[in-house]
Design a protein around this motif. Structure first.
Motif, PDB file in Angstrom:
ATOM      1  N   ILE A 115       0.160   1.099 -12.892  1.00 49.33           N
ATOM      2  CA  ILE A 115      -1.194   1.025 -13.117  1.00 49.33           C
ATOM      3  C   ILE A 115      -1.552   1.374 -14.384  1.00 49.33           C
ATOM      4  O   ILE A 115      -2.574   0.784 -14.829  1.00 49.33           O
ATOM      5  CB  ILE A 115      -1.609   2.237 -12.013  1.00 49.33           C
ATOM      6  CG1 ILE A 115      -1.243   1.802 -10.681  1.00 49.33           C
ATOM      7  CG2 ILE A 115      -3.259   2.097 -11.900  1.00 49.33           C
ATOM      8  CD1 ILE A 115      -1.653   0.356 -10.243  1.00 49.33           C
TER       9      ILE A 115
ATOM     10  N   GLU B  81     -18.020   6.998 -13.665  1.00 50.22           N
ATOM     11  CA  GLU B  81     -19.045   6.160 -13.177  1.00 50.22           C
ATOM     12  C   GLU B  81     -20.079   6.918 -12.765  1.00 50.22           C
ATOM     13  O   GLU B  81     -20.479   7.079 -11.573  1.00 50.22           O
ATOM     14  CB  GLU B  81     -18.558   5.350 -12.053  1.00 50.22           C
ATOM     15  CG  GLU B  81     -17.739   4.209 -12.858  1.00 50.22           C
ATOM     16  CD  GLU B  81     -17.066   3.181 -11.852  1.00 50.22           C
ATOM     17  OE1 GLU B  81     -17.946   2.843 -10.999  1.00 50.22           O
ATOM     18  OE2 GLU B  81     -16.148   2.605 -12.160  1.00 50.22           O
TER      19      GLU B  81
ATOM     20  N   TYR C  90       1.553   4.514  -8.847  1.00 44.26           N
ATOM     21  CA  TYR C  90       1.665   5.471  -7.538  1.00 44.26           C
ATOM     22  C   TYR C  90       2.634   5.100  -6.653  1.00 44.26           C
ATOM     23  O   TYR C  90       3.041   5.751  -6.049  1.00 44.26           O
ATOM     24  CB  TYR C  90       0.018   5.057  -7.141  1.00 44.26           C
ATOM     25  CG  TYR C  90      -0.894   5.486  -7.799  1.00 44.26           C
ATOM     26  CD1 TYR C  90      -1.628   6.987  -7.760  1.00 44.26           C
ATOM     27  CD2 TYR C  90      -1.748   4.579  -8.390  1.00 44.26           C
ATOM     28  CE1 TYR C  90      -2.524   7.102  -8.061  1.00 44.26           C
ATOM     29  CE2 TYR C  90      -2.953   4.990  -9.026  1.00 44.26           C
ATOM     30  CZ  TYR C  90      -3.364   6.485  -8.847  1.00 44.26           C
ATOM     31  OH  TYR C  90      -4.515   6.851  -9.500  1.00 44.26           O
TER      32      TYR C  90
ATOM     33  N   PRO D 210     -12.532  -4.043 -15.656  1.00 39.57           N
ATOM     34  CA  PRO D 210     -12.881  -4.665 -14.450  1.00 39.57           C
ATOM     35  C   PRO D 210     -12.412  -3.652 -13.245  1.00 39.57           C
ATOM     36  O   PRO D 210     -11.531  -2.688 -13.553  1.00 39.57           O
ATOM     37  CB  PRO D 210     -12.194  -5.841 -14.010  1.00 39.57           C
ATOM     38  CG  PRO D 210     -11.092  -5.886 -15.219  1.00 39.57           C
ATOM     39  CD  PRO D 210     -11.750  -4.872 -16.378  1.00 39.57           C
ATOM     40  N   SER D 211     -12.908  -3.621 -11.937  1.00 43.05           N
ATOM     41  CA  SER D 211     -12.258  -2.791 -10.889  1.00 43.05           C
ATOM     42  C   SER D 211     -10.898  -2.748 -10.926  1.00 43.05           C
ATOM     43  O   SER D 211     -10.421  -4.017 -10.910  1.00 43.05           O
ATOM     44  CB  SER D 211     -13.045  -3.335  -9.748  1.00 43.05           C
ATOM     45  OG  SER D 211     -13.139  -2.266  -8.735  1.00 43.05           O
ATOM     46  N   GLY D 212     -10.134  -1.786 -10.680  1.00 46.75           N
ATOM     47  CA  GLY D 212      -8.753  -1.623 -10.478  1.00 46.75           C
ATOM     48  C   GLY D 212      -7.985  -1.797 -11.899  1.00 46.75           C
ATOM     49  O   GLY D 212      -7.045  -1.487 -11.928  1.00 46.75           O
ATOM     50  N   ALA D 213      -8.830  -1.439 -13.061  1.00 48.81           N
ATOM     51  CA  ALA D 213      -8.251  -1.590 -14.228  1.00 48.81           C
ATOM     52  C   ALA D 213      -7.391  -0.392 -14.610  1.00 48.81           C
ATOM     53  O   ALA D 213      -6.382  -0.469 -15.456  1.00 48.81           O
ATOM     54  CB  ALA D 213      -8.936  -1.904 -15.481  1.00 48.81           C
ATOM     55  N   GLY D 214      -7.696   0.549 -13.937  1.00 48.85           N
ATOM     56  CA  GLY D 214      -7.161   1.949 -14.214  1.00 48.85           C
ATOM     57  C   GLY D 214      -7.842   2.960 -14.686  1.00 48.85           C
ATOM     58  O   GLY D 214      -7.451   4.157 -15.045  1.00 48.85           O
ATOM     59  N   LYS D 215      -9.288   2.765 -15.012  1.00 50.88           N
ATOM     60  CA  LYS D 215     -10.145   3.775 -15.624  1.00 50.88           C
ATOM     61  C   LYS D 215     -10.166   5.035 -14.814  1.00 50.88           C
ATOM     62  O   LYS D 215      -9.954   6.091 -15.639  1.00 50.88           O
ATOM     63  CB  LYS D 215     -11.576   3.278 -15.576  1.00 50.88           C
ATOM     64  CG  LYS D 215     -11.843   1.717 -16.372  1.00 50.88           C
ATOM     65  CD  LYS D 215     -13.223   1.251 -15.991  1.00 50.88           C
ATOM     66  CE  LYS D 215     -13.737   1.038 -14.861  1.00 50.88           C
ATOM     67  NZ  LYS D 215     -13.203   0.049 -13.971  1.00 50.88           N
ATOM     68  N   SER D 216     -10.256   5.020 -13.610  1.00 53.23           N
ATOM     69  CA  SER D 216     -10.255   6.202 -12.646  1.00 53.23           C
ATOM     70  C   SER D 216      -9.165   7.302 -12.892  1.00 53.23           C
ATOM     71  O   SER D 216      -8.893   8.272 -12.949  1.00 53.23           O
ATOM     72  CB  SER D 216     -10.651   6.029 -11.331  1.00 53.23           C
ATOM     73  OG  SER D 216     -12.041   5.769 -11.469  1.00 53.23           O
ATOM     74  N   THR D 217      -7.949   6.301 -12.795  1.00 52.45           N
ATOM     75  CA  THR D 217      -6.532   6.939 -12.884  1.00 52.45           C
ATOM     76  C   THR D 217      -6.292   7.416 -14.161  1.00 52.45           C
ATOM     77  O   THR D 217      -5.888   8.575 -14.235  1.00 52.45           O
ATOM     78  CB  THR D 217      -5.480   5.772 -12.585  1.00 52.45           C
ATOM     79  OG1 THR D 217      -5.784   5.220 -11.316  1.00 52.45           O
ATOM     80  CG2 THR D 217      -3.895   6.163 -12.734  1.00 52.45           C
TER      81      THR D 217
ATOM     82  N   HIS E  37     -19.488   1.108 -15.642  1.00 53.81           N
ATOM     83  CA  HIS E  37     -19.419  -0.530 -15.521  1.00 53.81           C
ATOM     84  C   HIS E  37     -20.694  -1.349 -16.290  1.00 53.81           C
ATOM     85  O   HIS E  37     -20.540  -2.352 -16.645  1.00 53.81           O
ATOM     86  CB  HIS E  37     -19.683  -0.616 -14.223  1.00 53.81           C
ATOM     87  CG  HIS E  37     -18.381  -0.687 -13.202  1.00 53.81           C
ATOM     88  ND1 HIS E  37     -17.432  -1.540 -13.407  1.00 53.81           N
ATOM     89  CD2 HIS E  37     -18.120   0.040 -12.241  1.00 53.81           C
ATOM     90  CE1 HIS E  37     -16.352  -1.202 -12.874  1.00 53.81           C
ATOM     91  NE2 HIS E  37     -16.581  -0.415 -11.879  1.00 53.81           N
TER      92      HIS E  37
ATOM     93  N   LYS F 110       5.161  -0.706  -9.330  1.00 53.56           N
ATOM     94  CA  LYS F 110       3.529  -1.312  -9.710  1.00 53.56           C
ATOM     95  C   LYS F 110       2.838  -0.505 -10.747  1.00 53.56           C
ATOM     96  O   LYS F 110       2.120   0.473 -10.312  1.00 53.56           O
ATOM     97  CB  LYS F 110       2.960  -1.314  -8.375  1.00 53.56           C
ATOM     98  CG  LYS F 110       1.493  -2.129  -8.587  1.00 53.56           C
ATOM     99  CD  LYS F 110       0.902  -2.481  -7.318  1.00 53.56           C
ATOM    100  CE  LYS F 110      -0.577  -3.266  -7.704  1.00 53.56           C
ATOM    101  NZ  LYS F 110      -1.530  -2.406  -7.394  1.00 53.56           N
TER     102      LYS F 110
END
Ligand SMILES: Nc1ncnc2c1ncn2[C@@H]1O[C@H](COP(=O)(O)OP(=O)(O)OP(=O)(O)O)[C@@H](O)[C@H]1O
Ligand SMILES: [Mg+2]
Length: 263
Positions: A31, A185, A25, A50-57, A218, A29
């Motif tokens: 992602i 999710e 992004y 985990p949260s922030g791993a990039g799943k939604s991205t 999750h 950095k």
């Protein structure tokens, strides 16, 4: 489903190929880092991490909501990362999306929410006048039955429980007759029993239509129970890819980091 529809279902290629996908992004950095995946044309693939791993991205790159920085996402002969404008909108019709917070139009009825799933197909003026083709309305009633909300067509979305809303969310995604279903999710706001019912419903409806499903989730137990394949992500990379039976504690430790929470 008619025999003609089944034959058509069999002929369509619904596999997805992701090659060397990268997403940042902001400069410097990354992602998503060199994601390579081939997802077959059926079954549930669960993406955990985990949260922030990039799943939604990752999911947003697949439906073109987020522009990839480099790499390819090939679906039905087209590279989604290259599509813009009308071509991208046409591709998006083929990819159904189920959201975490349902994203229904609260003041509209269940039926109207379902019919908005067809908006990509219905000319804007007809949608504005709420004049949907009879076959779309018939399809919506069929889906209402399939999600167990036969008598809820006229109920306003804001009068539904979370589980009922997500059923409508699934039906709305299926209204567009997608060739791929993505879910980010979809159960994280639901109780454990309703969560199982929602994933079960998605599994059943997608399987009946021959549509592959990719779910970010999750809940590892739910992933194990319904997915034929689990992809574990950590810090933008795939660190596990295999069937549920192959997912061991050491893999979970690698995906989520640490040990203490597993024992
Ligand atoms: N639009 C954006 N602009 C800048 N950074 C973003 C944007 N969206 C996500 N990120 C960052 O990208 C990283 C991955 O986010 P992403 O939402 O893909 O993770 P996730 O695995 O889905 O996490 P969660 O389990 O919490 O949903 C995070 O560090 C996040 O802050
Ligand atoms: Mg996410």
């Amino acid at each position: 489903m008619t025999i003609a529809m089944q034959a058509e279902t069999a002929a369509v290629d619904r596999s997805l190929v992701i090659r060397n996908l990268e997403k940042s992004y902001t400069a410097d950095k990354p992602i998503l880092k060199d994601i390579n995946l081939k997802i077959g044309g059926r079954g549930i693939t669960a993406v955990i991490g985990p949260s922030g791993a990039g799943k939604s991205t990752l999911i947003r790159c697949v439906n073109g909501l987020v522009a990839a920085t480099s790499g390819e996402i090939i679906f039905q002969g087209e590279n989604i990362t290259r599509l813009r404008g009308r071509q991208l909108r046409e591709m998006r019709r083929r990819i159904g999306m189920v959201h975490q917070e349902y994203s229904l139009v609260e003041r509209l009825s269940v039926m109207e929410n379902l019919l908005t799933g067809r908006l990509g197909y219905v000319p804007a003026w007809r949608a504005w006048l709420r004049r949907f083709p009879a076959e779309d309305i018939a399809h919506a009633y069929e889906l209402l039955d399939a999600i167990g909300l036969t008598d809820f067509g006229n109920r306003r979305a804001d009068q539904l429980s979370g589980g009922q809303r997500q059923r409508v969310g699934i039906a709305r995604a299926l209204m567009q007759q997608p060739d791929l279903l993505l879910a980010d999710e979809p159960t994280s706001s639901l109780d454990p029993k309703t969560s199982v019912e929602i994933i079960e419903l998605m599994d059943k409806l997608a399987a009946a239509r021959g549509i592959p499903v990719i779910i970010n989730i999750h809940n590892v137990e739910l992933a194990r129970r319904f997915a034929s394949r689990i992809i574990g992500m950590a810090k933008g990379s795939i660190v596990f890819d295999g069937p549920p039976a192959a997912l061991e504690d050491k893999n979970l430790a690698e995906i989520y980091g640490g040990q203490s929470w597993i024992e």
